[in-house]
Design a protein around this motif. Structure first.
Motif, short mmCIF file in Angstrom:
data_model
loop_
_atom_site.label_atom_id
_atom_site.label_comp_id
_atom_site.label_asym_id
_atom_site.label_seq_id
_atom_site.Cartn_x
_atom_site.Cartn_y
_atom_site.Cartn_z
N GLU A 191 -9.02 1.28 2.15
CA GLU A 191 -8.82 0.98 3.58
C GLU A 191 -7.53 1.60 4.12
O GLU A 191 -6.50 1.62 3.43
CB GLU A 191 -8.74 -0.56 3.72
N ARG A 192 -7.61 2.09 5.36
CA ARG A 192 -6.40 2.57 6.04
C ARG A 192 -6.08 1.59 7.14
O ARG A 192 -6.90 1.37 8.03
CB ARG A 192 -6.66 3.95 6.67
N GLU A 219 -0.59 9.03 16.21
CA GLU A 219 -0.14 9.64 17.48
C GLU A 219 0.46 8.63 18.44
O GLU A 219 1.04 9.01 19.47
CB GLU A 219 -1.29 10.43 18.13
N ALA A 220 0.36 7.32 18.09
CA ALA A 220 0.99 6.31 18.94
C ALA A 220 2.25 5.72 18.28
O ALA A 220 2.88 4.83 18.83
CB ALA A 220 -0.01 5.19 19.23
N GLY A 221 2.59 6.22 17.09
CA GLY A 221 3.79 5.73 16.41
C GLY A 221 3.51 4.58 15.45
O GLY A 221 4.46 4.00 14.90
N ALA A 222 2.22 4.24 15.25
CA ALA A 222 1.90 3.18 14.28
C ALA A 222 2.00 3.72 12.86
O ALA A 222 1.72 4.90 12.61
CB ALA A 222 0.49 2.65 14.54
N LEU A 223 2.40 2.83 11.93
CA LEU A 223 2.47 3.21 10.51
C LEU A 223 1.07 3.12 9.92
O LEU A 223 0.35 2.16 10.16
CB LEU A 223 3.43 2.24 9.80
N ILE A 224 0.69 4.15 9.17
CA ILE A 224 -0.61 4.15 8.51
C ILE A 224 -0.39 3.74 7.05
O ILE A 224 0.34 4.40 6.32
CB ILE A 224 -1.29 5.54 8.55
N GLY A 278 0.84 -1.19 0.00
CA GLY A 278 0.00 0.00 0.00
C GLY A 278 0.87 1.24 0.00
O GLY A 278 2.08 1.18 -0.25
N THR A 279 0.24 2.37 0.30
CA THR A 279 0.98 3.64 0.35
C THR A 279 1.24 4.01 1.81
O THR A 279 0.35 3.93 2.65
CB THR A 279 0.15 4.75 -0.33
#
Ligand code: BTN
Length: 252
Positions: A238-239, A227-232, A220-221
């Protein structure tokens, strides 16, 4: 071992020639009551460890160190320190290599120089009383003089990127200086400025990536860092929020 490392105030150095793993030694010191700011440094590790159970080859010439912290905040918040460490490693590597080579942060906490991995961070922690952590250890490995030849993600070193003669002592001093500044910023202003700094030098932001999770591989992109440091990761409509995994450029 004689060591001439410039330490920020509040940091103390425990240096040795050879150790199993500086993270293991930092854990032993933590169990003995060593304070926040204890830095374990070894010229060589016999059982150096990387993320996800991988070995970290640790022959003399590179930097192997672990910083012991005792954050007084909820564990989820304390884990934000991995981005403080990643920012410090990115800034130190950029400073040591100079402006000719692009230095970037690769999620979650690797550092790339010229697109190849030059540094990695192994964050470990132990629960403590009253909802905070007993200790958190940021183990840092920076390739200065050499790098492993055949790795899944291509590796490099400061020397291979054309940095002049960099001593391990100077590299440790630079990393700790940036780390102390970043930790201070995080303590005073929270995660947001740390997140913004990380995003300002993030590799592959807005680009197509492959993320390898334990049980699946996604493409994906790379849409951002929450805000918790997770990669989106944007995959079609879908995100997805990714909290652990390995990032690679998407196959062409
Ligand atoms: C990774 O990218 O997989 C993380 C590598 C972390 C290596 C460092 S070297 C100092 C400290 N001691 C260890 O055993 N590992 C970390």
């Amino acid at each position: 071992m004689s060591a001439h490392v410039q330490l920020p105030s509040g940091y103390t150095l425990s240096a040795c020639d050879t150790i199993d793993s500086t993270n293991e030694q930092a854990k032993r010191l933590a169990a003995e009551g060593a304070p926040q700011g204890t830095v374990v440094w070894a010229r060589r590790q016999t059982a150096g460890r990387g993320r996800r159970g991988r070995a970290w080859i640790s022959e003399p010439g590179n930097l192997y160190a672990s910083v012991l912290l005792r954050p007084r905040c909820p564990p989820a918040q304390a884990l934000q320190i991995s981005f403080v460490a990643a920012n410090a490693m990115t800034a130190a590597a950029a400073e040591l290599i100079g402006p000719r080579v692009l230095v970037k942060a690769k999620w979650p906490n690797d550092v790339l120089a010229g697109g190849r991995k030059v540094a990695g961070i192994l964050l470990e922690s132990s629960p403590g009383a009253s909802g905070s952590l007993a200790w958190l250890i940021a183990g840092i490995g920076l390739n200065i003089a050499h790098h492993p030849p055949a790795t899944e993600y291509p590796a490099t070193s400061l020397a291979a990127e054309g940095a002049g003669a960099v001593t391990v002592e100077a590299a440790l001093g630079a990393v700790l200086r940036h780390f102390a500044l970043g930790l201070d910023l995080w303590q005073k202003a929270g995660f947001e400025p740390v997140r913004q700094i990380w995003l300002s030098h993030a590799a592959a932001l807005g680009e197509r990536i492959t993320v390898r999770l334990f049980n699946e591989t996604l493409e994906g992109t790379f849409a951002g860092l929450d805000e918790a440091g997770a990669l989106i990761l944007q995959t079609g409509a879908e995100r997805r929020r990714i909290t652990a995994g390995d990032v690679f450029p998407a196959a062409a």
